[in-house]
Design an enzyme around this catalytic site. Structure first.
Site, PDB file in Angstrom:
ATOM      1  CG  HIS A  27      -1.926  -1.113   1.184  1.00 42.32           C
ATOM      2  ND1 HIS A  27      -3.237  -0.916   0.842  1.00 42.32           N
ATOM      3  CD2 HIS A  27      -1.794  -2.446   1.417  1.00 42.32           C
ATOM      4  CE1 HIS A  27      -3.888  -2.076   0.858  1.00 42.32           C
ATOM      5  NE2 HIS A  27      -3.032  -3.021   1.221  1.00 42.32           N
ATOM      6  CG  ASP A 124      -4.908   2.190   1.299  1.00 45.50           C
ATOM      7  OD1 ASP A 124      -3.828   1.800   0.817  1.00 45.50           O
ATOM      8  OD2 ASP A 124      -5.952   1.495   1.274  1.00 45.50           O
TER       9      ASP A 124
HETATM   10  C1  UDX Z   1      -0.416  -6.791  -0.021  1.00 44.58           C
HETATM   11  C2  UDX Z   1      -1.551  -7.771  -0.207  1.00 44.58           C
HETATM   12  O1  UDX Z   1      -1.128  -9.038   0.187  1.00 44.58           O
HETATM   13  C3  UDX Z   1      -1.942  -7.723  -1.644  1.00 44.58           C
HETATM   14  O2  UDX Z   1      -2.781  -8.771  -1.951  1.00 44.58           O
HETATM   15  C4  UDX Z   1      -2.511  -6.360  -1.948  1.00 44.58           C
HETATM   16  O3  UDX Z   1      -2.853  -6.267  -3.325  1.00 44.58           O
HETATM   17  C5  UDX Z   1      -1.496  -5.285  -1.590  1.00 44.58           C
HETATM   18  O4  UDX Z   1      -0.929  -5.509  -0.307  1.00 44.58           O
HETATM   19  P1  UDX Z   1       2.062  -7.512  -0.823  1.00 44.58           P
HETATM   20  O5  UDX Z   1       2.334  -8.827  -0.234  1.00 44.58           O
HETATM   21  O6  UDX Z   1       2.759  -6.359  -0.254  1.00 44.58           O
HETATM   22  O7  UDX Z   1       0.523  -7.180  -0.966  1.00 44.58           O
HETATM   23  O8  UDX Z   1       2.349  -7.699  -2.394  1.00 44.58           O
HETATM   24  P2  UDX Z   1       2.330  -6.686  -3.585  1.00 44.58           P
HETATM   25  O9  UDX Z   1       1.073  -5.930  -3.734  1.00 44.58           O
HETATM   26  O10 UDX Z   1       2.724  -7.487  -4.758  1.00 44.58           O
HETATM   27  O11 UDX Z   1       3.471  -5.625  -3.217  1.00 44.58           O
HETATM   28  C6  UDX Z   1       4.778  -6.005  -2.952  1.00 44.58           C
HETATM   29  C7  UDX Z   1       5.715  -4.873  -3.328  1.00 44.58           C
HETATM   30  O12 UDX Z   1       6.993  -5.172  -2.763  1.00 44.58           O
HETATM   31  C8  UDX Z   1       5.911  -4.740  -4.832  1.00 44.58           C
HETATM   32  O13 UDX Z   1       5.854  -3.370  -5.207  1.00 44.58           O
HETATM   33  C9  UDX Z   1       7.293  -5.298  -5.077  1.00 44.58           C
HETATM   34  O14 UDX Z   1       8.009  -4.680  -6.118  1.00 44.58           O
HETATM   35  C10 UDX Z   1       7.995  -5.067  -3.755  1.00 44.58           C
HETATM   36  N1  UDX Z   1       9.022  -6.091  -3.523  1.00 44.58           N
HETATM   37  C11 UDX Z   1       8.670  -7.404  -3.396  1.00 44.58           C
HETATM   38  C12 UDX Z   1      10.326  -5.707  -3.437  1.00 44.58           C
HETATM   39  O15 UDX Z   1      10.654  -4.514  -3.556  1.00 44.58           O
HETATM   40  N2  UDX Z   1      11.265  -6.665  -3.224  1.00 44.58           N
HETATM   41  C13 UDX Z   1      10.979  -7.975  -3.096  1.00 44.58           C
HETATM   42  O16 UDX Z   1      11.905  -8.772  -2.893  1.00 44.58           O
HETATM   43  C14 UDX Z   1       9.632  -8.367  -3.177  1.00 44.58           C
END
Ligand code: UDX
Length: 465
Positions: A27, A124
């Site tokens: 988020h 948000d």
């Molecule tokens: C959470 C919820 O689980 C998800 O379903 C909702 O849509 C948003 O919040 P999250 O687990 O944080 O999601 O996953 P995601 O939305 O994919 O965001 C992860 C972020 O972390 C991405 O922007 C990604 O680029 C970043 N990331 C991930 C990194 O910078 N490094 C990593 O090693 C893994």
């Protein structure tokens, strides 16, 4: 990325926008990207944030920050101990614990500003309590919805809220047909809905409040692009009285690296440089999902058995009850050698953009899904909770740009899914389809494209608030 839009505001007339992200990685990233975009359009930016998961101020010297107390530490210890996901519990807690500190902070900011100099508040969508605060203080509130349009339309009709005896959450395990389709949203199966949460009451309450206060807001900003989710956009425009702005994908304007809460290991890019084009499987289950020890071991066996190079992000404490790699099978390192790399966190967008990356085995958080689409990388889907099972269905069954692991983490199924994406003709077709979407993303952001137009409308709209 250059937005190509010109700010009409002079140094003297610049108005301020106050933004308030939910304190979780998925988020915070899109909210700070939005803040940067609005800043390039001539707005001054103030971020109100919780103490929990505070962003790094020094990465944003052009913003003003205000930290508020959230009392999250009082329940934080429950995060790893809850045996299955109960997101509603934490989200509803924040919506209660932040009311007073947020109201005080916003009241103070309004008191010290000139009349009309604050254009609006953007929170948000998950911070539903802020609508009442904004109404009392007579400040227009817009929301950033960080999840997809499609998932929001599904939330609107799912039986997750239903108290009926036939709601899947009220059936006993023997009466449940996990493979049955959900009548209210036939794309989904009962097993997808069951995965979203173990506590339908708390999550249902959260979603009901979120949707209600989204409808009462002055407008919704979506991290998506029109061409990807046209039917859902039509439904939202019909059912929500306020305007919608599809300006995404936000990660195309600004990278998420500067808002990363965990240090990104950039050294793996050098290792990727040594790998053949499209040969590497990138594995990550995001910032919040947790898996069991046996699921973790199935992942490890799947990666050993497929025999292809891989980069695996194992976030500390992603395995319930483990600090980091303690549960790796004994012979894992010996068997994979230099073919596989494990890191704690990586620069995900750079990894996905790297020519060596051939597929993304993901939990389908919305940011990860969009980032994969932006780079044209087909997916293997292992959704864990909340919106992820919905995103995964769209990836596999609607857009047909990935394979869903229908039976969860199980080594044979894993190997087959990875093979389908990495080695089979089917995988090539998925790659073609996702490359086509990648082109559509780029077109939508160009002058005259749908996201570009929508951003222009958003700026005009805010300027008149
Ligand atoms: C959470 C919820 O689980 C998800 O379903 C909702 O849509 C948003 O919040 P999250 O687990 O944080 O999601 O996953 P995601 O939305 O994919 O965001 C992860 C972020 O972390 C991405 O922007 C990604 O680029 C970043 N990331 C991930 C990194 O910078 N490094 C990593 O090693 C893994």
């Amino acid at each position: 990325m250059e937005t190509g839009l010109r700010s009409t505001q002079t140094r003297e007339t610049r108005r301020r926008i106050i933004l308030f992200p939910l304190p979780f990685q998925g988020h915070i990233n899109p909210m700070l990207q939005l803040a940067n975009i609005l800043h390039t359009q001539g707005f001054k930016i103030t971020i109100i944030h919780t103490e929990y998961n505070a962003p790094t101020h020094s990465n944003y010297p052009h913003f003003t920050f205000n930290s508020i107390s959230d009392r999250f530490h009082e329940i934080e210890h429950q995060l790893p101990t809850i045996p299955a996901p109960d997101p509603g519990h934490f989200l509803n807690y924040l919506n209660r614990s932040c009311v007073d500190p947020f109201t005080d902070c916003l009241t103070g900011l309004l008191a010290e500003s000139n009349k009309g100099s604050i254009a609006c508040l953007i929170t948000d969508a998950g911070f539903y309590f802020t609508q009442a605060v904004a109404d009392t203080l007579k400040l227009p509130r817009m929301v950033l919805r960080t999840g997809s349009l499609s998932c929001t339309t599904a939330y609107g009709v799912l039986p997750i809220f239903s108290k009926s005896k036939n709601s899947c959450f009220n059936l006993t395990t023997e009466d449940l047909d996990y493979e049955a389709t959900v009548p209210e949203y036939p794309l989904l199966k009962v097993k997808d809905v069951m995965k979203m949460t173990i506590n339908p009451k708390s999550y249902g309450d959260f979603l009901t409040n979120m949707l209600k206060q989204m409808k009462s807001s002055s407008g919704i900003i979506w991290n998506t692009f029109k061409e990807l989710e046209q039917p859902a956009l039509k439904t939202i425009c019909r059912d929500f009285p306020c305007p919608s702005f599809t300006i995404g994908p936000l990660n195309k304007y600004f990278s998420s690296s500067s808002s990363s809460l965990i240090e990104q290991d950039k050294t793996i890019l050098t290792w990727l440089d040594t790998q053949a084009p499209k040969s590497v499987i990138y594995v990550s289950f995001g910032s919040a999902a947790q898996i069991t020890k046996s699921e973790f071991q199935e992942v490890a066996h799947g990666l050993v058995n497929i025999g292809l190079p891989f980069l695996w992000v194992v976030r500390p404490r992603v395995v319930r009850g483990s600090e980091w790699l303690e549960s790796l099978p004994e012979r894992f390192q010996k068997e994979v050698g230099d073919r596989g790399h494990i890191v704690k966190w990586c620069p995900q967008q750079d990894v996905l953009a790297h020519p060596a990356t051939g597929c993304f085995w993901t939990h389908n958080g919305w940011n990860s899904t969009l980032e994969s689409i932006c780079e044209g990388v087909p997916m293997v889907c292992s959704p864990c909770f909340t919106d992820q099972p919905i995103n995964a269905r769209y990836v596999s069954d609607v857009w047909k740009i990935g394979v869903l692991l229908e039976d969860g983490f199980e080594r044979k199924g894993i190997q087959m899914a990875l093979r389908r994406v990495m080695m089979d003709k089917e995988g090539e077709e998925m790659r073609e389809r996702i490359s086509c979407l990648k082109k559509k993303v780029n077109l939508s952001l160009k002058k005259g494209g749908s996201s570009h137009q929508s951003l222009k409308s958003l700026i005009d709209y805010i300027s008149l608030l």
